[in-house]
Write a protein that holds these residues in place. Structure first.
Motif, PDB file in Angstrom:
ATOM      1  N   ALA A 542      52.873  47.733  55.470  1.00  0.00           N
ATOM      2  CA  ALA A 542      52.389  47.471  54.117  1.00  0.00           C
ATOM      3  C   ALA A 542      50.869  47.533  54.053  1.00  0.00           C
ATOM      4  N   ILE A 547      49.663  48.339  50.025  1.00  0.00           N
ATOM      5  CA  ILE A 547      50.450  47.709  48.965  1.00  0.00           C
ATOM      6  C   ILE A 547      49.767  46.457  48.437  1.00  0.00           C
ATOM      7  N   ASP A 548      48.973  45.764  49.262  1.00  0.00           N
ATOM      8  CA  ASP A 548      48.378  44.494  48.849  1.00  0.00           C
ATOM      9  C   ASP A 548      47.186  44.659  47.923  1.00  0.00           C
ATOM     10  N   MET A 552      51.921  47.819  41.042  1.00  0.00           N
ATOM     11  CA  MET A 552      53.202  48.335  41.508  1.00  0.00           C
ATOM     12  C   MET A 552      53.294  49.856  41.366  1.00  0.00           C
ATOM     13  N   SER A 555      51.081  51.501  43.869  1.00  0.00           N
ATOM     14  CA  SER A 555      51.577  51.234  45.223  1.00  0.00           C
ATOM     15  C   SER A 555      52.764  52.121  45.562  1.00  0.00           C
ATOM     16  N   TYR A 580      60.503  50.057  50.078  1.00  0.00           N
ATOM     17  CA  TYR A 580      59.281  49.575  49.418  1.00  0.00           C
ATOM     18  C   TYR A 580      59.384  48.080  49.112  1.00  0.00           C
ATOM     19  N   CYS A 581      60.530  47.648  48.598  1.00  0.00           N
ATOM     20  CA  CYS A 581      60.705  46.224  48.250  1.00  0.00           C
ATOM     21  C   CYS A 581      60.603  45.344  49.496  1.00  0.00           C
ATOM     22  N   GLU A 584      56.934  45.039  50.377  1.00  0.00           N
ATOM     23  CA  GLU A 584      56.243  44.175  49.409  1.00  0.00           C
ATOM     24  C   GLU A 584      56.573  42.716  49.684  1.00  0.00           C
TER      25      GLU A 584
END
Length: 604
Positions: A542, A547-548, A552, A555, A580-581, A584
């Motif tokens: 991630a 992602i951070d 969304m 990302s 992806y989930c 996250e």
């Protein structure tokens, strides 16, 4: 490969003893099949008068009865050799095998996709008057070896060496049994190739199916009840070692559904007694083997799986006849044989009555009665033949039920659910393969980091052999000493001075910063590959994707582009979304609490 088949030519009916020999010679010399007679030759006889010469030899020695001759067929696979080459091969075969003892005719038929040669020779020796006697083993030790030698001479493929005189080799029946594995192995290899992550995972899956692997210049497999290893590239050129490795390196992934041979048990009637339960139980267990093929090593059950269509017929036969025991099957078989004999007698009687009726009608010139009664006669005859066919099939299935081996050494827990048999749970790469792979990747990455650091340092300053530098951090004095070859040595000493400033031993410019910063995030990004990515934790993945630090939509786009750049693609969108989930969620757990709410505001 060219293979030789043997057929004997028997005597015809009384008064027409040599008819079968005549028909065989006419067939092999058919002008429509031999390019207007061009591909025809004779051995010890003239082709035009071959039949007369053979009959003359029989009459000379008084050997008109019994077996009239032998018919050999040498077949080649499509696209192998020319008709002219095969004709010359047939001539040399007749010369080597028959010598100067027997008259023979040979020809090549080119009317089909594959050329095939025919040879018909007289059963009576033209020199001694003795008849040719075929003995068991002649094909293996004399006939096929001649064909192999001639095929090698003309560049044709060779029948495998199991037909040599070596006693450890297989006979024809065993060889054909070994060849029956080809289709089974091909289906398993295609499926494992389609679901494997890489070449090592592919090999692991084959082992989980029950195959023993032999690796070298070629990849070969051997399963239980196989006598020899089979090279995969002989089954299909796509399965050569080079092609398989290229398949995974280039990422040409293609899904293959597993081959299913068992009937769906939910469509079968439920067993009504203990005896039927045994047959149903074997079908159910084989269905479980195909559903959990990696867990139960399905290759070990190859013979049982290929008999599933017959086992299904046997089970439906038991249900239809309401069979409760072996005694019931014996009674059914006995009754069927009695009915079969009765119908045979009825059929013979019908033939005799019809023959007598025709004779009387023809004597009286009553042709109309013959024509008018013919449809009814044909219908009665067809009904008898159809009923006899049904009874013969019933007897055959009954015999198979009595001979069926119902024991299967397979434990199936009650919790196992068959469900969709095509939805197979594929084992992931085991920890020891991942550990070995990660070790290699870490070594490569470490070498690359060392090379990067060394290169950055050497470009920043001109080092001398005795240069040394000191700086104090966290109450420790660290001394960097440069030896020959631009190697950096680091030593630490306790220092009472609490100062973060650098202290130099000469007038050279300051060059050191944190070593990790020397590598830099940009260099780390460049070194990430598909293998490194798969070895990362979810948090590391991630952070690498970023992602951070994005909302969304951005990302997801960045996630898709970065994975695509290192060669990772997903067959289904749902799989990509799930990945992806998960990443996250890993960021949520490892970041400050307000990160989640901050990103929730961005999503709104």
């Amino acid at each position: 490969m060219a293979i030789t088949k043997i057929m004997n030519i028997g005597a015809g009916k009384k008064g027409k003893i040599t008819n079968h020999l005549k028909h065989a010679l006419d067939y092999i010399m058919n002008e429509d099949k031999t390019e207007s007679g061009v591909l025809v030759g004779g051995w010890n006889c003239v082709p035009k008068f071959a039949f007369e010469q053979m009959v003359g030899t029989k009459e000379l020695y008084g050997k008109m009865g019994g077996r009239q001759g032998y018919h050999f067929v040498i077949s080649c696979p499509p696209g192998e050799g020319t008709p002219e080459q095969l004709l010359e091969l047939m001539r040399e075969f007749a010369q080597d095998f028959l010598g100067e003892n027997y008259e023979a005719m040979y020809s090549v038929h080119s009317d089909k996709e594959h050329c095939h040669g025919h040879l018909v020779f007289n059963s009576v020796n033209m020199n001694t008057g003795k008849k040719y006697e075929y003995k068991k083993g002649d094909w293996k030790y004399q006939i096929q070896p001649i064909t192999n030698r001639l095929c090698e001479k003309y560049g044709f493929s060779i029948m495998p060496a199991e037909y040599s005189k070596d006693p450890v080799n297989m006979n024809r029946k065993q060889w054909e049994k070994e060849q029956s594995w080809s289709e089974f192995i091909e289906a398993d290899v295609k499926y494992c190739r389609g679901v494997a992550d890489d070449y090592e995972h592919f090999l692991y899956l084959l082992e989980e199916l029950g195959y023993v692997l032999k690796q070298g210049a070629h990849l070969a497999v051997k399963a239980d009840k196989m006598r020899r290893f089979r090279r995969l590239d002989t089954i299909n050129e796509e399965f050569s070692k080079e092609n398989l490795q290229e398949f995974f390196e280039k990422g040409r992934y293609q899904y293959e559904s597993p081959r299913v041979l068992t009937p769906d048990v939910k469509y079968l009637p439920k067993p009504k007694n203990t005896y039927q339960q045994k047959f149903y139980g074997k079908i159910y267990r084989m269905r479980v083997v195909e559903k959990c093929r990696f867990q139960y090593k399905s290759a070990c059950f190859k013979e049982d799986l290929e008999r599933m269509h017959m086992l299904q017929e046997e089970y439906l036969f038991l249900c239809k006849k309401d069979v409760k025991s072996v005694k019931d099957i014996a009674g059914i078989i006995g009754l069927a044989k009695y009915d079969l004999e009765r119908l045979t007698e009825k059929q013979k009687s019908l033939y005799l009555d019809r023959t007598e009726f025709k004779r009387k009608s023809m004597r009286n010139h009553d042709w109309d009665s013959i024509i008018s009664t013919e449809p009814e006669y044909r219908k009665q005859l067809d009904d008898i033949k159809l009923e006899k066919k049904r009874l013969k099939k019933e007897i055959k299935i009954g015999d198979c039920c009595l001979k069926e081996v119902l024991y299967v050494g397979l434990f199936v827990p009650e919790s196992v659910e068959i469900g969709n048999v095509y939805d197979v749970k594929v084992p992931k790469k085991p920890w020891y393969l991942k550990k070995e792979e990660k070790k290699v990747l870490d070594e490569r990455q470490e070498d690359k980091v060392n090379v990067t650091v060394s290169k950055d340092f050497s470009e920043s300053v001109n080092w001398s052999v005795d240069d040394s530098y000191e700086f104090i951090t966290d109450n420790k004095k660290q001394t960097f000493k440069v030896d020959s070859g631009a190697k950096v040595a680091v030593t630490e000493e306790a220092d009472p001075v609490n100062d973060d400033s650098y202290e130099r031993t000469d007038n050279k410019t300051e060059i050191f910063e944190n070593v990790e910063e020397t590598v830099g995030a940009e260099d780390y990004t460049k070194t990430v590959t598909k293998e490194i990515y798969e070895a990362m934790t979810d948090k590391e993945k991630a952070e690498w994707i970023g992602i951070d630090s994005n909302d969304m939509l951005v990302s997801i786009k960045q996630f898709h582009e970065k994975l695509k750049s290192i060669g990772i693609t997903y067959q289904y969108i749902s799989d990509e979304t799930e990945e992806y989930c998960r990443l996250e969620e890993a960021i949520k757990k490892n970041c400050e609490p307000n990160w989640y709410y901050r990103n929730q505001d961005k999503r709104r």
